[in-house]
Design an enzyme around this catalytic site. Structure first.
Site, PDB file in Angstrom:
ATOM      1  N   ARG A 229       0.844  -1.197   0.000  1.00  0.00           N
ATOM      2  CA  ARG A 229       0.000   0.000   0.000  1.00  0.00           C
ATOM      3  C   ARG A 229       0.878   1.245   0.000  1.00  0.00           C
ATOM      4  NH1 ARG A 229      -5.372  -1.527   2.112  1.00  0.00           N
ATOM      5  NH2 ARG A 229      -5.583  -3.581   1.153  1.00  0.00           N
ATOM      6  N   GLU A 231       0.373   4.113   0.794  1.00  0.00           N
ATOM      7  CA  GLU A 231      -0.312   5.153   1.572  1.00  0.00           C
ATOM      8  C   GLU A 231       0.744   5.965   2.296  1.00  0.00           C
ATOM      9  OE1 GLU A 231      -4.381   3.288   3.248  1.00  0.00           O
ATOM     10  OE2 GLU A 231      -2.589   2.107   3.605  1.00  0.00           O
ATOM     11  N   ARG A 237      -0.523   2.433  12.843  1.00  0.00           N
ATOM     12  CA  ARG A 237      -1.164   1.181  12.426  1.00  0.00           C
ATOM     13  C   ARG A 237      -1.141   0.947  10.916  1.00  0.00           C
ATOM     14  NH1 ARG A 237      -6.497   2.041  11.208  1.00  0.00           N
ATOM     15  NH2 ARG A 237      -6.705   4.241  10.754  1.00  0.00           N
ATOM     16  N   HIS A 238      -0.351   1.742  10.193  1.00  0.00           N
ATOM     17  CA  HIS A 238      -0.213   1.517   8.749  1.00  0.00           C
ATOM     18  C   HIS A 238       1.217   1.153   8.387  1.00  0.00           C
ATOM     19  CE1 HIS A 238      -3.984   3.901   8.575  1.00  0.00           C
ATOM     20  NE2 HIS A 238      -4.217   3.147   7.520  1.00  0.00           N
ATOM     21  N   GLU A 390      -9.643  -1.676  13.503  1.00  0.00           N
ATOM     22  CA  GLU A 390     -10.002  -2.594  12.416  1.00  0.00           C
ATOM     23  C   GLU A 390      -8.873  -3.578  12.130  1.00  0.00           C
ATOM     24  OE1 GLU A 390     -10.813  -0.590   8.614  1.00  0.00           O
ATOM     25  OE2 GLU A 390      -9.821  -2.327   7.731  1.00  0.00           O
ATOM     26  N   SER A 393     -11.495  -6.266   6.810  1.00  0.00           N
ATOM     27  CA  SER A 393     -12.621  -5.775   6.025  1.00  0.00           C
ATOM     28  C   SER A 393     -13.097  -6.921   5.168  1.00  0.00           C
ATOM     29  CB  SER A 393     -12.180  -4.686   5.054  1.00  0.00           C
ATOM     30  OG  SER A 393     -12.187  -3.456   5.651  1.00  0.00           O
ATOM     31  N   ARG A 448      -1.642  -6.182  12.252  1.00  0.00           N
ATOM     32  CA  ARG A 448      -2.637  -5.552  13.140  1.00  0.00           C
ATOM     33  C   ARG A 448      -3.137  -6.536  14.185  1.00  0.00           C
ATOM     34  NH1 ARG A 448      -6.253  -1.282   9.932  1.00  0.00           N
ATOM     35  NH2 ARG A 448      -4.541  -0.035   9.121  1.00  0.00           N
TER      36      ARG A 448
HETATM   37  P1  ATP Z   1      -8.014   0.039   5.576  1.00  0.00           P
HETATM   38  O1  ATP Z   1      -7.101   0.958   4.867  1.00  0.00           O
HETATM   39  O2  ATP Z   1      -7.449  -1.202   5.901  1.00  0.00           O
HETATM   40  O3  ATP Z   1      -9.439   0.036   5.175  1.00  0.00           O
HETATM   41  P2  ATP Z   1      -7.735   1.716   7.570  1.00  0.00           P
HETATM   42  O4  ATP Z   1      -8.125   1.601   8.969  1.00  0.00           O
HETATM   43  O5  ATP Z   1      -6.370   2.070   7.198  1.00  0.00           O
HETATM   44  O6  ATP Z   1      -8.062   0.371   7.041  1.00  0.00           O
HETATM   45  P3  ATP Z   1      -8.666   3.888   5.951  1.00  0.00           P
HETATM   46  O7  ATP Z   1      -9.947   3.999   5.223  1.00  0.00           O
HETATM   47  O8  ATP Z   1      -7.381   3.976   5.211  1.00  0.00           O
HETATM   48  O9  ATP Z   1      -8.808   2.547   6.761  1.00  0.00           O
HETATM   49  O10 ATP Z   1      -8.633   4.914   7.096  1.00  0.00           O
HETATM   50  C1  ATP Z   1      -9.489   4.755   8.153  1.00  0.00           C
HETATM   51  C2  ATP Z   1      -9.111   5.745   9.191  1.00  0.00           C
HETATM   52  O11 ATP Z   1      -7.694   5.840   9.304  1.00  0.00           O
HETATM   53  C3  ATP Z   1      -9.624   7.098   8.853  1.00  0.00           C
HETATM   54  O12 ATP Z   1     -10.692   7.349   9.693  1.00  0.00           O
HETATM   55  C4  ATP Z   1      -8.484   8.022   9.115  1.00  0.00           C
HETATM   56  O13 ATP Z   1      -8.827   8.866  10.199  1.00  0.00           O
HETATM   57  C5  ATP Z   1      -7.339   7.148   9.561  1.00  0.00           C
HETATM   58  N1  ATP Z   1      -6.149   7.490   8.828  1.00  0.00           N
HETATM   59  C6  ATP Z   1      -5.778   7.038   7.622  1.00  0.00           C
HETATM   60  N2  ATP Z   1      -4.623   7.591   7.241  1.00  0.00           N
HETATM   61  C7  ATP Z   1      -4.253   8.403   8.238  1.00  0.00           C
HETATM   62  C8  ATP Z   1      -3.151   9.270   8.459  1.00  0.00           C
HETATM   63  N3  ATP Z   1      -2.163   9.436   7.573  1.00  0.00           N
HETATM   64  N4  ATP Z   1      -3.085   9.926   9.627  1.00  0.00           N
HETATM   65  C9  ATP Z   1      -4.043   9.774  10.545  1.00  0.00           C
HETATM   66  N5  ATP Z   1      -5.109   8.988  10.396  1.00  0.00           N
HETATM   67  C10 ATP Z   1      -5.223   8.316   9.264  1.00  0.00           C
HETATM   68  P1  AMO Z   2      -8.644  -3.403   3.468  1.00  0.00           P
HETATM   69  O1  AMO Z   2      -8.066  -2.379   2.568  1.00  0.00           O
HETATM   70  O2  AMO Z   2      -9.547  -2.931   4.557  1.00  0.00           O
HETATM   71  O3  AMO Z   2      -9.496  -4.464   2.656  1.00  0.00           O
HETATM   72  O4  AMO Z   2      -7.473  -4.264   4.099  1.00  0.00           O
HETATM   73  C1  AMO Z   2      -7.749  -5.425   4.855  1.00  0.00           C
HETATM   74  C2  AMO Z   2      -7.006  -5.399   6.162  1.00  0.00           C
HETATM   75  O5  AMO Z   2      -5.627  -5.226   5.956  1.00  0.00           O
HETATM   76  C3  AMO Z   2      -5.061  -4.480   7.010  1.00  0.00           C
HETATM   77  N1  AMO Z   2      -4.433  -3.272   6.472  1.00  0.00           N
HETATM   78  C4  AMO Z   2      -3.234  -2.817   6.838  1.00  0.00           C
HETATM   79  N2  AMO Z   2      -2.333  -3.253   7.731  1.00  0.00           N
HETATM   80  C5  AMO Z   2      -1.187  -2.577   7.857  1.00  0.00           C
HETATM   81  N3  AMO Z   2      -0.880  -1.476   7.137  1.00  0.00           N
HETATM   82  C6  AMO Z   2      -1.744  -0.992   6.206  1.00  0.00           C
HETATM   83  N4  AMO Z   2      -1.405   0.078   5.479  1.00  0.00           N
HETATM   84  C7  AMO Z   2      -2.994  -1.662   6.032  1.00  0.00           C
HETATM   85  N5  AMO Z   2      -4.052  -1.468   5.228  1.00  0.00           N
HETATM   86  C8  AMO Z   2      -4.912  -2.457   5.500  1.00  0.00           C
HETATM   87  C9  AMO Z   2      -6.168  -4.153   7.951  1.00  0.00           C
HETATM   88  C10 AMO Z   2      -7.368  -4.254   7.094  1.00  0.00           C
HETATM   89  O6  AMO Z   2      -8.508  -4.552   7.842  1.00  0.00           O
HETATM   90  N6  AMO Z   2      -9.790  -6.437  -0.361  1.00  0.00           N
HETATM   91  C11 AMO Z   2     -10.187  -6.000   0.962  1.00  0.00           C
HETATM   92  C12 AMO Z   2     -10.453  -7.171   1.880  1.00  0.00           C
HETATM   93  C13 AMO Z   2     -11.660  -7.973   1.519  1.00  0.00           C
HETATM   94  O7  AMO Z   2     -12.717  -7.388   1.277  1.00  0.00           O
HETATM   95  O8  AMO Z   2     -11.536  -9.220   1.515  1.00  0.00           O
HETATM   96  C14 AMO Z   2      -9.106  -5.129   1.527  1.00  0.00           C
HETATM   97  O9  AMO Z   2      -7.978  -5.113   1.099  1.00  0.00           O
HETATM   98  O10 AMO Z   2      -6.154  -5.157   8.968  1.00  0.00           O
END
Ligand code: ATP
Ligand code: AMO
Length: 474
Positions: A229, A231, A237-238, A390, A393, A448
């Protein structure tokens, strides 16, 4: 032949016997005729004692000068000892011989004892090591007992995931990580060149696990593999590269079949960690104290609407922490606390998210799709939480080609989702023209799960060599 033993296996049953161990010199103290050498291997330590004249005085002096973190071979006889604070062992080793296998430089970037303390909670007069320094010298940092334990726990999770799913008739697969287009859409994709063509690193195995489950007749598949990713998120947590635990299964009557299986799978993982990894959990909690992870025999399931209602009841407003059309990280954590208080669980599933915030492949909720205004339409989707964050998903997916194209075009077009261009995923959408099983699944982030099971404050601690926007080495 030498009788090799590991430090962890040296116990009272060996008292009186001669053993060889290969270990690191954790610490040395020498005074006069006596040298104490704490030997460390993995999570375990044992004290070695060398005393003259049982062994030559020069040998005692030699031991006293070995730089800590050097690796030595020691021949010793096992003797009983008073439990010491340093090793918590009821035995010690009476050293007979010692050879240096590999010598460490005397000036280490930091001391293992210092790295064995909680850097988030420094005590007066004690040195701790910050996360960045630890990660810069990760091979040394990983030597601490707490980190050895974290990585052992981490290694158990995919194994338990795979063995449980194998028993449930799932086939393990590996899908390509070099893709022609993005699978989730959005900008969070690493681009590279593939023999002169554009290429990107897989953001998830999403499209492939669906095709294998629904279109290629495996019905039940799982994949454990890297997920990339791009991102630019410097959060706790990323990661830019993490390990995905993905699964996908044919469903026969309701997407609850996926949630039932998911609940059983995770309860199995939590129970096994708690029952079989007591030593590791203890080693982590000694440094990073945490409350044992709470889960119910039948995992709690609430709807997104019920989650929002809980937040409102608790007086949380949309002005405070973000709108309720999705949930901000802060609101998710508040909800996690409310649920822990009300239901006594750190693990729960929330379903029926608004359709507008879910990816194009998500099955719309048939009761609301096109029957109510777009903003109120729901989906057969879910997120799964540990301690209010989370970890997964997932959703029932669309298996009807016409509906799939409708959603692909909608999400790529005016919906502002940044869904992938329909042409870039034609290989995937076409697969649904030839008959496809109803199906659903989910994707879990391994790091996570480990972070939240242990209540660690930073995901980087659960990856041996984490990748974040600022870190590409070591
Ligand atoms: P996923 O990406 O796995 O769906 P996620 O928890 O990373 O899980 P996002 O939709 O990327 O989901 O972001 C969810 C929450 O993470 C948002 O509510 C946002 O507040 C927070 N977030 C994402 N990126 C950042 C960042 N760079 N700094 C602070 N908060 C962040
Ligand atoms: P999503 O984008 O929510 O869903 O990712 C699924 C799960 O992966 C973990 N995750 C991460 N962990 C560490 N660093 C990150 N940057 C990060 N981004 C996501 C989280 C998250 O819940 N295709 C869908 C899944 C599906 O529908 O089967 C997907 O990728 O634990």
């Amino acid at each position: 032949a030498r009788r090799w033993t590991s430090v962890g296996a040296v116990g009272p049953h060996l008292i009186g016997s001669d053993v060889w161990v290969r270990a690191r010199v954790h610490a040395v103290r020498a005074k006069g005729n006596l040298a104490f050498v704490v030997l460390r291997q993995g999570c375990f330590t044992v004290q070695g004692v060398a005393s003259a004249p049982a062994i030559p005085k020069a040998m005692v002096a030699f031991l006293g000068k070995i730089p800590s973190e050097s690796i030595v071979d020691v021949e010793a006889s096992v003797a009983s000892a008073q439990v010491s604070a340093t090793t918590q062992s009821t035995v010690e080793l009476a050293i007979k011989k010692c050879f240096i296998v590999s010598k460490a430089v005397p000036d280490l970037p930091f001391q293992i004892v210092d790295a064995s303390r909680n850097e988030n909670d420094p005590k007066e007069g004690e040195v701790t090591v910050g996360l960045d320094t630890r990660l810069n010298h990760r091979v040394i940092d990983l030597r601490t007992p707490a980190n050895q334990a974290i990585m052992r726990i981490r290694s158990a999770v995919p194994l338990l995931f795979a063995s449980y799913l194998n028993d449930q008739g799932f086939t393990g697969v590996n899908s390509p990580k070099l893709l022609a287009g993005s699978s989730e859409g959005g900008s969070s994709v690493f681009k590279l060149e593939y023999f002169g063509r554009d290429c990107c690193l897989a953001q998830s195995p999403q499209l492939y696990k669906q095709m294998l489950s629904a279109c290629a007749d495996f019905e039940r598949v799982y994949e454990i593999g890297p997920v990339f990713r791009a991102e630019d998120s410097n959060t706790r947590r990323h990661l830019c590269e993490f390990t995905g635990l993905d699964f996908e299964m044919a469903i026969y009557e309701h997407y609850y079949e996926v949630l039932d299986l998911f609940g059983k799978l995770f309860n199995h993982i939590f129970r096994t960690l708690q029952n079989k990894y007591g030593k590791e959990l203890e080693l982590v909690s000694q440094v990073y104290p945490f409350q044992p992870f709470k889960f119910l025999d039948k995992p709690l399931r609430i709807s997104f609407a019920e989650g929002i209602a809980l937040l409102r009841e608790a007086g949380v407003t949309e002005e405070q922490q973000g709108a309720f059309d999705d949930l901000s990280t802060v609101n998710e954590k508040i909800l996690g606390d409310l649920i822990l208080e009300k239901y006594d669980t750190d693990f729960y599933i929330m379903d029926k998210y608004p359709l507008s915030i879910r990816p194009f492949y998500t099955m719309p909720d048939p009761a609301t799709y096109k029957k109510v205004p777009a903003a109120e339409q729901l989906s057969n989707s879910y997120d799964i939480f540990m301690r209010g964050q989370e970890i997964c998903s997932g959703a029932q997916r669309i298996h009807d080609h016409t509906l799939l194209m409708e959603r692909v075009n909608h999400c790529h077009g005016d919906a502002g989702h940044g869904g992938p261009h329909p042409d870039s995923i034609k290989g995937y959408t076409d697969a649904f023209k030839f008959g496809a099983f109803p199906h659903g699944g989910g994707g879990v982030g391994l790091e996570r799960v480990v972070m939240l099971f242990l209540d660690l404050t930073n995901i980087r601690k659960t990856s041996c060599f984490p990748r974040d926007p600022g870190r590409l080495t070591p």
